[in-house]
Scaffold this motif. Structure first.
Motif, PDB file in Angstrom:
ATOM      1  N   SER A 119      16.584  -7.430   3.585  1.00  0.00           N
ATOM      2  CA  SER A 119      15.280  -6.824   3.278  1.00  0.00           C
ATOM      3  C   SER A 119      15.502  -5.339   3.050  1.00  0.00           C
ATOM      4  N   ILE A 120      14.638  -4.750   2.252  1.00  0.00           N
ATOM      5  CA  ILE A 120      14.655  -3.293   2.103  1.00  0.00           C
ATOM      6  C   ILE A 120      13.243  -2.814   2.435  1.00  0.00           C
ATOM      7  N   ILE A 121      13.117  -2.216   3.618  1.00  0.00           N
ATOM      8  CA  ILE A 121      11.810  -1.751   4.085  1.00  0.00           C
ATOM      9  C   ILE A 121      11.833  -0.225   4.095  1.00  0.00           C
ATOM     10  N   ILE A 124       8.765  -1.482  -8.227  1.00  0.00           N
ATOM     11  CA  ILE A 124       8.876  -2.949  -8.239  1.00  0.00           C
ATOM     12  C   ILE A 124       9.075  -3.460  -6.812  1.00  0.00           C
ATOM     13  N   GLY A 125       8.159  -4.304  -6.366  1.00  0.00           N
ATOM     14  CA  GLY A 125       8.242  -4.890  -5.021  1.00  0.00           C
ATOM     15  C   GLY A 125       8.718  -6.330  -5.126  1.00  0.00           C
ATOM     16  N   SER A 169      10.175  -0.674  -4.560  1.00  0.00           N
ATOM     17  CA  SER A 169       9.275  -0.082  -3.561  1.00  0.00           C
ATOM     18  C   SER A 169       9.589  -0.668  -2.173  1.00  0.00           C
ATOM     19  N   GLN A 170       9.488  -1.983  -2.060  1.00  0.00           N
ATOM     20  CA  GLN A 170       9.840  -2.718  -0.838  1.00  0.00           C
ATOM     21  C   GLN A 170      10.468  -4.032  -1.278  1.00  0.00           C
ATOM     22  N   ALA A 171      11.359  -4.583  -0.484  1.00  0.00           N
ATOM     23  CA  ALA A 171      11.906  -5.910  -0.781  1.00  0.00           C
ATOM     24  C   ALA A 171      11.898  -6.700   0.526  1.00  0.00           C
ATOM     25  N   ASN A 211       2.498   2.035  -3.457  1.00  0.00           N
ATOM     26  CA  ASN A 211       3.722   2.350  -4.205  1.00  0.00           C
ATOM     27  C   ASN A 211       4.249   1.178  -5.033  1.00  0.00           C
ATOM     28  N   THR A 212       3.699  -0.007  -4.798  1.00  0.00           N
ATOM     29  CA  THR A 212       4.151  -1.189  -5.548  1.00  0.00           C
ATOM     30  C   THR A 212       3.245  -1.417  -6.749  1.00  0.00           C
TER      31      THR A 212
END
Lengths: 523, 61
Positions: free
Chosen positions: A175-177, A193-194, A218-220, A249-250
Motif C-alpha cells: 500500500s502507499i498511504i 491517480i488513486g 495520490s493513495q494506493a 487529492n485523488t
C-alpha cells in the motif's frame, strides 16, 4: 564433507533474520552450505533436497527452528554452530543504553499513544489475534500475513468497517498511504491517480508504469486477494473506493483485481458506475460488458490500466492505442529466435509477482492457447508449482507452496534460481520470462542474485547445442534505492532482453518462441 | 456508492504513526521514509502454541 543438523524447540525468529543468519554462516571458512530456518514442511523438504537428513529434521515441528550446516570438517562445523548461537543470541538485542523494545501492542501504545496504523507480519496463525487487538485500539491495519481464514478476514473487516477504520489485508503486500510505502512497493511520483488493488504486484506494476509516464499517485490501497472472494464481498475494495472518492487529492481511480466472481464483479462495477470521479477497472483479462460500466472504463491488462488512467488524467478523449514493442526489441527478438535450435519451442515464465504471472497467462494465452500454471486462468491448466513445467508455462514462485516459513521470492532468489537451471536443462525451453521487482521490501540487489544463475543457465543450454533466450521486465522507478539503471545494465550485460512492462515482456517472449509468427502488437 | 464514514478523511489527513509487529525490515523501510515507527519485539504467544494462545486470549491474558 560433513553435515550437522540441530533442532531448537520452540525458538522463533522471523524469516529475514533467519536469512541473515544463514548467509553469515554460509560465508564462514570451510562451510559449503548453511541454513537457519523455521521447520515448516516446505523448509524441511528444501533441507532434504539440499542433502541434509536425520531425525532432527523429521521430528521438528513448524514452530521449531532448525540449523543445518555442511562443512569440510568437524572443526568448521563446531565453529559454525558457535557462531550460530552468538548470532541467535544477538538478534533482537539493542545497543547498551537503549531501552528495551515493547513486547506487545499495548506496551507500544504507551510509547506512542497517538499511533494510527499497525503493520503486522507475524505468522498466519497469530495474525488475526494481533490485527483484532490493533483494531480494538482504534488503529488502521496493514496485515501482510497470509494463512488467515476467510471467516477471520470477514470478522476483522466487519470490525474495521464498524469503527471507520481501514483494514488492508490479510495477505496484503503493498500500500502507499500519504506517499509512504507499506510492505513491498516503489517510490512513485505524487499525483492525482488513486489505486485500490486486490493484488500487490498489480499495484506495483500499475503505479510504476504511471510514474514512468510522468504522472503520479495520490493513495494506493491494497485490500488483500481474499477481499474479492464472495465470502468477504469486497469490503475493503468498497471502503477504498469511498475513501478515494472523498479524497481531494485523488482525481481518478484505478481498481485492480484478478477476475472476481460475477457477483463481486457486478458489485464493484456498481461502485465504479456510481463514483463521482472517473474510474478505470482492471479485472485482468475478464471481459467487462459496456452496459455494466457506465462511464467507467475497462482495461484488460495492467499496462492498459496504467495507460488509460494516464490518458484520462491528461484529458484525452480517445483511448490510448494498443502498445507496440519498441523497434529495437522487435529487431533483437529476431536475432534471438535465429539462434534457437529447432526443438526449442516454449515460453517458461518464472514469476515472483503472482498477478504478473496471471497477466502473462492472459497475454500468452491469446497467442498460444493453453498456458499451464500453478495459478492457472482455467483449472484444467493447473500443474504443480514444484514442476515439471509443461509446454508453455507460467509459474508463480510467490504462491503458498513456495513461501511457507520462507521469504518471498522478491527477497530470497534461491528457489527461483534453482528453477531457472531446471528450465534451462529442458531442451524444449526457448525463452525464460522473468519479473524483477525493485523498491522497498525487495532484495537489495536483484541483478546480483539473478546474473550468476542466468549465466549458468545460458552456458547449460549452450552445452546442449541450444540457445536460451531470457526476457525480463523490471518493476521499478528511477527513484527506487537499488538503482534502476545499474540493475538494467547488469542484466543486459548477462544477455537479458528488458521490456518496458510485464505485458510487453510477455509479447516479446511469445514473438521469440514463435519465431515471429505470434506478432502480438509488434511495431 | 458505499457511505463515507465521518472518520474516513482523517486517515489521509493525519501524520502516519505506525506500530510494527513482526518483520523488522518493514519498520526500517518506513523509518527511512521519515515515518515514526515503534517496533514491537514480537514472540509467538504461549511459546508458539496457537491453540494455547487462543485460550489465553479468551481468558484476557
Amino acid at each position: 564433507m560433513v553435515t550437522r543438523v540441530i533442532a531448537k524447540k520452540g525458538i522463533y525468529r522471523d524469516s529475514i533474520t533467519l536469512m541473515q543468519i544463514s548467509t553469515a554462516l554460509g560465508k564462514l571458512p570451510g562451510v559449503s552450505q548453511a541454513a537457519a530456518v523455521m521447520a515448516t514442511e516446505l523448509n524441511r523438504r528444501v533441507l532434504f533436497e539440499a542433502g541434509f537428513s536425520g531425525v532432527e529434521i523429521a521430528k521438528a515441528a513448524r514452530d521449531d527452528m532448525v540449523v543445518a550446516v555442511e562443512a569440510k570438517d568437524k572443526h568448521a562445523l563446531d565453529s559454525a554452530f558457535d557462531q550460530a548461537e552468538k548470532l541467535l543470541a544477538s538478534q533482537g538485542g539493542r545497543p547498551a543504553g537503549e531501552k528495551a523494545a515493547p513486547t506487545s501492542l499495548g506496551a507500544a501504545l504507551q510509547e506512542v499513544p497517538d499511533a494510527n496504523f499497525a503493520l503486522i507480519s507475524v505468522p498466519g496463525q497469530f495474525a488475526k489475534r494481533e490485527a483484532a487487538q490493533a483494531l480494538a485500539r482504534g488503529l488502521n491495519v496493514f496485515l501482510f500475513s497470509s494463512n488467515v481464514s476467510l471467516d477471520e478476514e470477514v470478522a476483522l473487516k466487519k470490525t474495521a468497517e464498524a469503527k471507520g477504520l481501514l483494514m488492508m489485508g490479510p495477505d496484503c503486500g503493498t500500500s502507499i498511504i500519504n506517499h509512504k510505502v507499506f510492505g513491498f512497493g516503489n517510490v512513485v511520483r505524487e499525483g492525482g491517480i488513486g489505486i485500490v488493488s486486490a493484488s500487490g504486484t498489480g499495484l506495483q506494476e500499475v503505479s510504476t508504469l504511471i510514474d514512468r509516464s510522468g504522472l503520479g499517485i495520490s493513495q494506493a490501497i491494497g485490500t488483500g486477494a481474499g477481499d474479492m472472494s464472495e465470502r468477504v464481498g469486497g469490503i475493503t475494495m468498497a471502503r477504498g473506493i469511498s475513501l478515494l472518492e472523498e479524497d481531494p487529492n485523488t482525481k481518478i481511480l484505478v481498481l485492480i483485481s484478478k477476475p472476481p466472481s460475477p457477483v463481486i464483479a457486478a458489485k464493484v462495477l456498481g461502485f465504479a458506475r456510481n463514483c463521482k470521479k472517473p474510474v478505470v477497472v482492471n479485472f485482468l483479462g475478464a471481459a467487462v460488458g459496456k452496459e455494466g460500466l457506465g462511464s467507467a472504463k475497462a482495461a484488460s491488462t495492467l499496462e492498459e490500466a496504467a495507460d488509460l488512467a494516464c490518458a484520462v488524467s491528461e484529458g484525452k478523449v480517445d483511448p490510448p492505442s494498443p502498445k507496440k514493442l519498441p523497434q529495437e526489441l522487435a529487431s533483437a527478438a529476431k536475432e534471438e529466435w535465429n539462434r534457437l535450435s529447432p526443438r526449442q519451442r516454449y515460453v517458461r515464465g518464472l514469476f515472483a509477482g503472482g498477478t504478473l504471472c496471471y497477466e502473462s497467462q492472459v497475454i500468452l494465452g491469446t497467442m498460444f492457447g493453453r498456458i499451464y500454471s500453478n495459478g492457472p486462468i482455467r483449472q484444467e491448466d493447473k500443474i504443480p508449482g514444484e514442476g515439471p513445467s509443461k509446454m508453455n508455462s507460467c509459474i508463480d514462485m510467490g504462491a503458498e507452496e513456495f513461501v511457507e516459513g520462507r521469504l518471498h521470492p522478491m527477497i530470497d532468489f534461491s528457489l527461483r534460481n534453482a528453477r531457472i537451471l531446471k528450465e534451462a536443462a529442458d531442451p524444449e525451453t526457448a525463452v525464460l520470462l522473468l519479473d524483477v521487482e525493485l523498491g522497498f521490501g525487495s532484495n537489495p540487489d536483484p541483478a546480483g542474485e539473478l546474473v550468476p544463475s542466468i549465466t549458468q543457465a545460458k552456458a547449460l543450454a549452450a552445452r546442449q547445442s541450444s540457445y536460451l533466450s531470457v526476457v525480463a521486465h523490471i518493476v521499478a522507478t528511477e527513484a527506487d534505492h537499488q538503482g534502476l539503471k545499474n540493475q538494467e545494465e547488469r542484466l543486459r550485460a548477462a544477455g537479458v532482453l528488458l521490456a518496458p512492462s510485464n505485458a510487453s515482456a510477455s509479447r516479446l517472449a511469445a514473438l521469440i518462441a514463435s519465431r515471429g509468427t505470434k506478432p502480438g502488437g509488434v511495431g | 456508492m458505499p457511505k463515507a464514514k465521518p472518520k474516513s478523511s482523517s486517515i489521509f489527513a493525519s501524520e502516519l504513526k505506525v506500530v510494527n509487529i513482526g518483520i523488522p525490515t518493514f519498520a526500517d523501510d518506513l523509518e527511512s521514509q521519515g515515518v515514526a515507527v515503534v517496533k514491537v519485539d514480537w514472540k509467538p504467544p504461549a511459546g508458539g502454541d496457537a491453540e494455547m494462545a487462543g485460550i489465553l486470549e479468551k481468558l484476557g491474558a
